[in-house]
Design an enzyme around this catalytic site. Structure first.
Site, PDB file in Angstrom:
ATOM      1  N   LYS A 154     -28.680 -18.647  79.647  1.00 52.69           N
ATOM      2  CA  LYS A 154     -29.998 -17.680  79.936  1.00 52.69           C
ATOM      3  C   LYS A 154     -30.059 -16.733  78.923  1.00 52.69           C
ATOM      4  O   LYS A 154     -28.667 -16.502  78.133  1.00 52.69           O
ATOM      5  CB  LYS A 154     -29.790 -17.325  81.673  1.00 52.69           C
ATOM      6  CG  LYS A 154     -28.481 -17.431  81.782  1.00 52.69           C
ATOM      7  CD  LYS A 154     -28.337 -16.487  82.734  1.00 52.69           C
ATOM      8  CE  LYS A 154     -27.941 -18.112  84.280  1.00 52.69           C
ATOM      9  NZ  LYS A 154     -28.923 -17.392  84.657  1.00 52.69           N
ATOM     10  N   ARG A 155     -30.471 -15.198  78.941  1.00 50.05           N
ATOM     11  CA  ARG A 155     -30.048 -13.795  78.371  1.00 50.05           C
ATOM     12  C   ARG A 155     -28.799 -13.897  78.753  1.00 50.05           C
ATOM     13  O   ARG A 155     -28.744 -13.896  79.666  1.00 50.05           O
ATOM     14  CB  ARG A 155     -31.280 -13.140  78.348  1.00 50.05           C
ATOM     15  CG  ARG A 155     -32.367 -13.859  77.782  1.00 50.05           C
ATOM     16  CD  ARG A 155     -32.152 -13.600  76.080  1.00 50.05           C
ATOM     17  NE  ARG A 155     -32.234 -11.800  75.532  1.00 50.05           N
ATOM     18  CZ  ARG A 155     -33.323 -11.606  74.908  1.00 50.05           C
ATOM     19  NH1 ARG A 155     -33.836 -12.178  75.046  1.00 50.05           N
ATOM     20  NH2 ARG A 155     -32.227  -9.979  74.159  1.00 50.05           N
ATOM     21  N   THR A 157     -35.215 -19.108  86.369  1.00 50.85           N
ATOM     22  CA  THR A 157     -35.832 -20.775  86.825  1.00 50.85           C
ATOM     23  C   THR A 157     -35.502 -21.452  86.084  1.00 50.85           C
ATOM     24  O   THR A 157     -35.190 -22.498  86.299  1.00 50.85           O
ATOM     25  CB  THR A 157     -37.328 -20.398  86.005  1.00 50.85           C
ATOM     26  OG1 THR A 157     -37.287 -19.159  85.078  1.00 50.85           O
ATOM     27  CG2 THR A 157     -38.325 -19.939  86.922  1.00 50.85           C
ATOM     28  N   HIS A 184     -40.825  -8.620  88.375  1.00 48.63           N
ATOM     29  CA  HIS A 184     -40.009  -9.404  88.145  1.00 48.63           C
ATOM     30  C   HIS A 184     -38.457  -8.870  88.031  1.00 48.63           C
ATOM     31  O   HIS A 184     -38.322  -9.626  87.897  1.00 48.63           O
ATOM     32  CB  HIS A 184     -40.997  -9.922  86.663  1.00 48.63           C
ATOM     33  CG  HIS A 184     -42.004 -10.803  86.496  1.00 48.63           C
ATOM     34  ND1 HIS A 184     -41.452 -12.775  86.648  1.00 48.63           N
ATOM     35  CD2 HIS A 184     -43.167 -10.699  86.416  1.00 48.63           C
ATOM     36  CE1 HIS A 184     -42.639 -12.765  86.215  1.00 48.63           C
ATOM     37  NE2 HIS A 184     -43.624 -11.788  86.015  1.00 48.63           N
ATOM     38  N   LYS A 232     -26.253 -10.871  84.516  1.00 49.25           N
ATOM     39  CA  LYS A 232     -25.516 -12.622  84.371  1.00 49.25           C
ATOM     40  C   LYS A 232     -24.484 -13.136  84.414  1.00 49.25           C
ATOM     41  O   LYS A 232     -24.499 -13.866  85.054  1.00 49.25           O
ATOM     42  CB  LYS A 232     -26.447 -13.131  83.822  1.00 49.25           C
ATOM     43  CG  LYS A 232     -28.900 -12.369  83.893  1.00 49.25           C
ATOM     44  CD  LYS A 232     -29.827 -13.246  82.704  1.00 49.25           C
ATOM     45  CE  LYS A 232     -30.844 -12.623  82.782  1.00 49.25           C
ATOM     46  NZ  LYS A 232     -31.153 -13.465  83.530  1.00 49.25           N
ATOM     47  N   LYS A 283     -34.666 -25.936  86.672  1.00 52.45           N
ATOM     48  CA  LYS A 283     -34.790 -26.519  86.013  1.00 52.45           C
ATOM     49  C   LYS A 283     -33.459 -27.271  86.230  1.00 52.45           C
ATOM     50  O   LYS A 283     -33.595 -28.381  86.278  1.00 52.45           O
ATOM     51  CB  LYS A 283     -35.277 -25.857  84.259  1.00 52.45           C
ATOM     52  CG  LYS A 283     -36.121 -25.203  84.325  1.00 52.45           C
ATOM     53  CD  LYS A 283     -36.062 -24.760  83.053  1.00 52.45           C
ATOM     54  CE  LYS A 283     -37.309 -23.633  83.372  1.00 52.45           C
ATOM     55  NZ  LYS A 283     -37.182 -22.763  82.716  1.00 52.45           N
TER      56      LYS A 283
END
Ligand code: NBG
Length: 819
Positions: free
Chosen positions: A554-555, A662, A363, A560, A666
């Site tokens: 998100k985290r 993911t 992952h 990110k 969504k």
């Protein structure tokens, strides 16, 4: 009633009686004394009774069918609240709403009483939950194996903008209504001790582990209810307890601590979920969790296998074990140990079974997330497993030598043991060697796994490294969380889409239909209002639903790049105040994210966003054009309100860093337009929705690598781009932190002097221009509606049902067993 599936029929009076019965006998309440929470608990228990019946029936049916099953081993299952979603799966939402209304209760309010079972950090755990849903929906026999943490991921709050962490006792005082303890399935696991050599009855020398400590694994099952079918699969979570709960003798002697030492040590093992996402912390207790999880799960798999009357040699024909990341790697030497030491198989026979049982999903490529454990620690905790790991590696090194004679450099790279300094065990290498299939989680990621992470493994084991692009369950992530849109879709294309998401493509025919556009956007607006009301009630901030709702949820991680989003917000602030020509559509920037408690820079970014929000939201000079909201305590149930309300989806990781994502799926499914880099599954989303319906920007993977090789100099971007310079300089001084100058300067420092490891400054200008294109596109409301509709219509590929079918067909080789 064995093997008689319970019909999805509903006896309202019996259900109401059962709810009242639970109120009284389980919670000691009458309808007159019960709180909303009591009603929620009693209602959920009443529903859980039905699903437990179907769980047991499914279990017996599968045992009798002699089918092949997958065992999904994961340290995390971020399942989200179950009651509402299970009502959807059971097709009982409306009837139960009516039944509860007759009891004077509002179903929507009751569902708010459920606390999220936060048994995961982020995408990895949520993926495991979506996969269980899709296995049950399509009736592919499966058991999910995880841990029954007493405390899930911490609860987050803000104190003057700073993240605070509090324990999350997700089961509450009363216990979680959907779980059922299965004491007959309990297992034991050992730790420490020594390896004994002995001679068996045939005169052969054998080895066995004599653990120095034993713990008990208590089995708890949560039902995974198939969507409108009769199958219910177990999500089996192990809780660690001392084998003997209490030692009376020392207690009577007055040794109160000694009497309970074992209980305390065992209880610690499943006390709390480690709060790291994409980061390996290397703590001893974490390895204990991992082994405890694997020992109980492997033992349970073998129990089922043997109880069904199958010989141990046939294990691989009946069972496959999917390792969700490297966290359950120790299951490989554990199964070897059992086959060798307990079933007395030869090494070759045992290894051949393992090699056909295990499959591994990678992952992440981030080096700090690739797990290694010190050899010394494994030697102490799991001495027999270390011997087995050495033997696996020894034999593997011979294979490498045969393929590349004399290439010690390759051996060093592929060895399970990392030499030089403290010797470490590389879990990913062990997984690749011990598994029959390895997959990445999006096309780009899987290519990079082959090209950059494991090129030699790919050469050695052609075909072993594969791709399965992630997906999300359309039941929770559209039908349940966005009822208004679901109803509109039902009206247009029928009700088959939640089970077959590719049917959504029929909506594309209406993308240009003015009436449909108008209804689609009315739904979006209502969802924005729902979120705005939530924000007003909970945070006291007023939001304008005509503004663009721009969402990054998100985290919190540097890769990110929430700080890229922040610098863009600063640039808007600067332009609004300094450029009289500057025009923009009002925007609401919505963040939600938890930072690992030990990740200082991530916490500084949260602090900075909160401080900027305070200032911006209260600056009358901005004319309400800019709002920033950081919603605390991000969790599945918050995602369920935010995602349907989003216009823009921020997927802005440095190319090559986000394995898949993911949340991107969504959000697109719910009609948010992606602004994103060519990273992870964004690449495939773009392929599906088309270039006109997504806003792509930024360096490509190879451009990032090239820039790095050339010697990236972030200061050059800063010096040559006046907007970037002005925006970053806003982090100096006390514009956002009155009386506390330079409180936000650390982020600027990281980007300039710190080398900007995630290329924020390199991507800034292109990001700004993508954001300008968004602003312009939003002004054309019909055009925007068209794009949003096409996003919903064209992302059917990203159903986790499709991911599961890819696993089933390309890796697991399972047959569905319909009930
Ligand atoms: C995460 C990736 C995401 C991906 C999820 C699920 C880890 C180690 N990896 O990009 O960062 O979507 O896994 O595959 O948590």
């Amino acid at each position: 009633m064995q093997n008689q599936p319970q019909a999805l029929s509903f006896d309202k009076a019996a259900f109401q009686a059962s709810v009242k019965q639970h109120l009284l006998t389980t919670y000691a309440q009458t309808p007159a004394t019960a709180s909303a929470r009591h009603w929620y608990l009693a209602m959920s228990r009443a529903l859980a009774e039905t699903s437990t019946g179907n769980l047991i029936d499914t279990e017996q049916h599968l045992a009798a069918t002699d089918c092949r099953s997958v065992n999904y081993l994961s340290l995390e299952f971020l399942i989200g609240r179950l009651t509402g979603n299970n009502l959807i799966s059971l097709d009982l939402y409306a009837p139960v709403a009516e039944a509860m209304a007759e009891l004077g209760q509002n179903l929507t309010d009751l569902l708010e009483e459920e606390r999220d079972p936060a048994l995961g950090n982020g995408g990895l755990g949520r993926l495991a939950a979506c996969f269980m849903d899709s296995l049950a929906a399509q009736e592919f026999p499966a058991v999910g194996y995880g841990l029954h943490y007493e405390y899930g991921l911490f609860r987050q709050s803000f104190d003057q903008g700073r993240q605070m962490e509090a324990p999350d006792g997700w089961r509450g005082q009363e216990g979680y209504p959907w779980e059922i303890q299965r004491p007959e399935l309990n297992q034991t696991a050992g730790f420490y001790g020594r390896v004994e050599v002995y001679t068996d009855e045939q005169g052969a020398q054998r080895r066995r582990w004599v653990p120095g400590m034993q713990v008990e694994g208590v089995a708890w099952d949560l039902p995974v209810i198939g969507y409108q079918n009769h199958s219910v699969y177990p999500l089996r979570l192990w809780e660690c307890r001392a084998p003997v709960p209490f030692r009376l003798a020392p207690f009577n002697e007055g040794d109160y601590v000694g009497a309970q030492a074992a209980a305390i040590e065992a209880g610690n093992i499943t006390k709390v979920l480690y709060p790291n996402d994409n980061h390996d912390q290397g703590k001893t207790l974490r390895l204990m969790q991992q082994y405890f999880h694997c020992a109980c799960s492997v033992a349970d798999i073998l129990r089922r296998h043997l109880a069904a009357g199958h010989p141990i040699e046939a294990l691989a024909a009946q069972e496959t074990i999917q390792l969700n990341d490297t966290h359950p790697t120790i299951a490989i030497p554990e199964l070897m140990r059992i086959l060798l030491d307990e079933h007395q198989l030869s090494w070759e026979a045992a290894w051949s079974i393992c090699n056909q049982v295990f499959a591994y999903t990678n992952h992440t490529l981030l080096p700090e997330a690739l797990e290694t454990w010190s050899e010394a620690l494994i030697a102490e905790l799991l001495p027999r497993h270390l011997e087995i790991i050495f033997e696996i590696n020894h034999r593997f090194m011979a294979e490498v030598e045969a393929k590349w004679p004399g290439r010690d450099d390759i051996k060093q790279k592929l060895s399970v043991i990392q030499e030089g300094g403290q010797r470490m065990v590389r879990m990913a290498n062990l997984c690749v060697i011990g598994s029959y299939a390895v997959n990445g989680v999006a096309a780009l990621h899987s290519e990079l796994v082959k090209r950059d992470l494991f090129p030699e493994f790919d050469a050695l084991f052609p075909g072993k490294l594969q791709n399965v692009t992630n997906g999300v369950t359309p039941r929770r992530w559209l039908k349940f969380c966005n009822p208004a849109l679901s109803q509109l879709i039902d009206e247009k294309i029928g009700t088959g889409w939640p089970a077959q998401l590719s049917q959504l493509s029929a909506l594309a025919d209406f993308a240009d239909d003015a009436e449909f556009q108008q209804r689609y956007m009315a739904v979006k607006k209502a969802n924005k209002q729902r979120l705005a009301d939530w924000v007003a009630d909970n945070l006291g901030i007023a939001l304008d639903t005509d503004a663009i709702f721009d969402v990054q949820i998100k985290r919190l991680h540097e890769y990110k790049r929430q700080h890229l989003n922040l610098v863009h917000i600063l640039s808007l602030y600067h332009r609004l105040l300094n450029d009289p020509q500057f025009e923009m559509t009002p925007r609401v920037f919505i963040f939600a994210a938890k930072a690992a408690p030990g990740y200082a820079l991530a916490k500084e970014i949260i602090f900075a966003i909160n401080k900027v929000a305070e200032q911006v939201n209260n600056d009358p000079r901005l004319g309400g054009k800019l709002k920033v909201v950081f919603i605390p305590d991000y969790r599945v149930s918050l995602a369920e309100i935010i995602i349907p309300a989003a216009d823009v989806s921020e997927q802005i990781s440095t190319a090559g860093k986000e394995a898949s994502g993911t949340g991107n799926m969504k959000l697109a499914l719910n009609g948010a337009l992606t602004v994103g880099t060519m990273d992870g599954a964004n690449v495939e989303i773009r392929e599906e929705v088309g270039d006109d319906n997504i806003f792509i920007f930024g360096l490509l993977v190879d451009e990032v690598l090239e820039l790095k090789q050339q010697g990236y100099q972030p200061a050059r971007y800063y010096e040559s781009d006046s907007l970037l310079k002005a925006s970053l300089d806003l982090l100096l001084g006390d514009t956002f932190t009155p009386g506390e100058p330079d409180a936000l300067a650390g982020i600027r420092h990281n980007l300039l002097e710190g080398g900007d490891p995630y290329f924020v400054l390199a991507d800034f200008a292109d990001y700004v221009s993508a954001q300008e294109r968004i602003d312009e596109a939003y002004r054309d409301q019909a055009g925007w509606a068209r794009k949003a509709i096409l996003n919903t219509a064209l992302v059917g590929k990203f159903s986790s049902d499709r991911s599961i079918r890819d696993y089933v067909n390309n890796i697991w080789q399972l047959e569905a067993v319909k009930r």
